[in-house]
Design an enzyme around this catalytic site. Structure first.
Site, PDB file in Angstrom:
ATOM      1  N   ALA A   1       0.819  -1.220   0.000  1.00 22.51           N
ATOM      2  CA  ALA A   1       0.000   0.000   0.000  1.00 22.51           C
ATOM      3  C   ALA A   1       0.853   1.271   0.000  1.00 22.51           C
ATOM      4  CB  ALA A   1      -0.941   0.002   1.202  1.00 22.51           C
TER       5      ALA A   1
ATOM      6  N   GLU B   1     -18.131   9.229 -19.079  1.00 19.56           N
ATOM      7  CA  GLU B   1     -17.832   7.997 -19.812  1.00 19.56           C
ATOM      8  C   GLU B   1     -18.523   6.822 -19.136  1.00 19.56           C
ATOM      9  OE1 GLU B   1     -13.359   8.171 -19.272  1.00 19.56           O
ATOM     10  OE2 GLU B   1     -13.771   6.125 -18.671  1.00 19.56           O
TER      11      GLU B   1
ATOM     12  N   CYS C   1     -12.160  11.890 -19.884  1.00 17.86           N
ATOM     13  CA  CYS C   1     -12.330  12.729 -18.692  1.00 17.86           C
ATOM     14  C   CYS C   1     -12.575  14.197 -18.990  1.00 17.86           C
ATOM     15  CB  CYS C   1     -11.122  12.585 -17.775  1.00 17.86           C
ATOM     16  SG  CYS C   1     -10.856  10.900 -17.233  1.00 17.86           S
TER      17      CYS C   1
ATOM     18  N   HIS D   1      -6.368  18.391 -14.830  1.00 13.02           N
ATOM     19  CA  HIS D   1      -7.021  17.094 -14.666  1.00 13.02           C
ATOM     20  C   HIS D   1      -6.179  16.235 -13.714  1.00 13.02           C
ATOM     21  CE1 HIS D   1      -9.005  13.368 -15.207  1.00 13.02           C
ATOM     22  NE2 HIS D   1      -8.006  12.803 -15.862  1.00 13.02           N
TER      23      HIS D   1
END
Lengths: 351, 131
Positions: free
Chosen positions: A35, A86, A118, A240
């Site tokens: 992780a 999308e 996006c 973005h």
């Protein structure tokens, strides 16, 4: 400086983020990944997850209702609705019609669903701007919203999230004037989903340099060239946010500081909300922006293209109720484990 | 089923009720006749605020087929601020709900006609503090 649009801009905005979150640790544990490496590499700590009864249509409606409520306008004055996503719930049957009905807009409005990975939400803002400018409509509603998909075990699973933002565009009561916009578009196959397939595919590292960075940087440079503006002319910038790393690097490449992008960098705590991504960051900036502040907004859609906007906040923003803000919504959350997440995202097939 | 749902879309997507201008009572679902004023009723559509209070609730463990994934879920009797009492799903954890809880309307999915059928949307409620 070429003035393309005059006094057209954002009249109001609204956002929606589902309440559920899953942490990167919980996903990594299932797939035997480290992780800390994932979090360090992607820069995403947790992501939002839609409830079983939430989808792109419900997220769009909630965001749009907030925008209309804040503006206090008659919904019948909305002349166009564009929903960029999308993950439209239907392949054939527009989400925009559902939004129009839920907002009680009536039947006299232009509507279409947009899809450009996006960046379909910002494409909707451009369409609305043009229609307001042309005198075809009084207000246009542009929405970027997604419940994005990531195949189980795909690195996308750590970032593919859900959320949306709606912007009311007009030339009356403008809280943030859109001074200029431009787009940089090319045929670049970095990320795609074929018709009828449940999960998207991507080119791995190919999504970086030739796709995200080329388009985001080119569109931002194009906008600054056309307007004569420099990075220091902007109080805020938002790019973005497919992960926590790309927008930070794009900012650095263009000469923007950490301070300019921090407020809009929401991806670490909500993930990549696809069509909602740069717009949620932009909304988080509008939440705190003061009259006179200038904002650079650059979206990116795989396939590929970027829309760049130079936006200046007006005095009218002081009169808009901006609560609850995006960061308030991010902080209100309920954690779920991977099993619940798999059920919510229908990764478990039931008989 | 399709036309039946379609006819009511306007009232399911949003809390649009009716008001009797003679007595001031509000109705949801909408009525075209006031049962109190009867012949003297004067009915017009009214947009309800979407805020209300939980009067009572049930936690549903034995669900209809389409809602199997959502169990256990909460169904509540909600008194809207404008007066009408309605039954609705309350999208929250079963341990969160309590009598007197303030709630607000949200737009959610009701269900779908399998993978090939249409998707039904409508109004549900969430805890008002949350929003």
């Amino acid at each position: 400086m070429k003035e393309v649009f005059e006094l057209v801009g954002i009249v109001s905005y609204g956002t929606y983020i589902p309440r559920y979150r899953i942490k990167a640790e919980d996903i990594a544990r299932i797939w035997g990944e480290n992780a800390d490496v994932i979090k360090g590499g992607l820069g995403v700590l947790e992501k939002s997850v839609p409830d079983l009864d939430e989808d792109t249509a419900t997220i769009s409606v909630e965001a749009a209702r907030e925008a209309v409520r804040r503006a206090g306008i008659n919904p019948k004055n909305i002349g166009a609705i564009f929903v960029g996503s999308e993950s439209h719930p239907y392949a054939v049957k527009p989400t925009a019609t559902i939004v129009g009905e839920a907002l009680d807009v009536g039947n006299d409005f232009f509507a279409a669903d947009l899809e450009f990975a996006c960046k379909a939400g910002t494409a909707g803002i451009q369409n609305c701007m043009a229609m307001v400018e042309a005198g075809m409509i009084k207000y246009g509603l542009a929405i970027g919203s997604d419940t994005s998909q990531g195949a189980p075990g795909d690195p996308l699973e750590y970032s593919a999230a859900a959320g949306g933002a709606a912007f009311l565009v007009g030339n009356d009561g403008v809280i943030a004037e859109i001074e200029h916009t431009c787009s940089f578009t090319s045929d670049t196959p970095d990320f795609w989903r074929r018709e009828g397939r449940p999960y998207p595919s991507h080119g791995g590292r190919f999504t970086g340099q030739p796709a995200y960075f080329r388009h985001v940087v080119s569109a931002a440079k194009m906008l600054m060239e056309e307007t004569g503006l420099k990075p220091e002319d902007f109080n805020y910038a938002v790019f973005h946010q497919p992960n926590g790393k790309f927008p930070v690097r794009a900012a650095r490449m263009l000469g923007f500081s950490k301070e300019q992008i921090e407020q809009g960098l929401v991806v670490r705590y909500v993930g990549n909300t696809y069509s909602g991504s740069s717009l949620l960051g932009f909304a988080a900036i509008l939440d705190v922006a003061k009259p006179g502040d200038r904002i650079l907004l650059v979206s990116f859609g795989s396939g590929a293209g970027s829309d760049a906007f130079s936006i200046t906040v007006t005095d009218a923003i002081e009169n808009l109720n901006r609560n609850p803000g995006v960061w308030d919504k991010i902080s209100k959350k309920v954690y779920i484990d991977y099993g619940t997440y798999a059920k919510f995202r229908r990764k478990i097939r039931m008989r | 089923m399709l036309p039946r749902f379609w006819r009511k879309i306007r009232y399911r997507y949003d809390l649009i009720g009716t008001r009797c201008n003679t007595c001031g009572r509000n109705y949801y679902p909408p009525r075209n006749f006031c049962p109190v004023c009867r012949r003297r009723s004067s009915i017009e559509e009214v947009q309800l605020s979407g805020y209300g209070t939980v009067l009572s609730y049930s936690i549903v463990h034995d669900t209809p087929v389409g809602l199997k994934m959502e169990k256990p879920y909460v169904v509540a009797l909600i008194q809207l601020d404008e007066g009408p009492i309605i039954t609705s799903q309350l999208a929250c954890e079963p341990e969160e709900v309590h009598d007197g809880m303030r709630v607000k309307a949200v737009f959610r999915k009701y269900g779908e006609d399998g993978e090939d059928g249409i998707i039904y949307y409508g109004t549900k409620f969430i805890p008002a503090e949350e929003a």
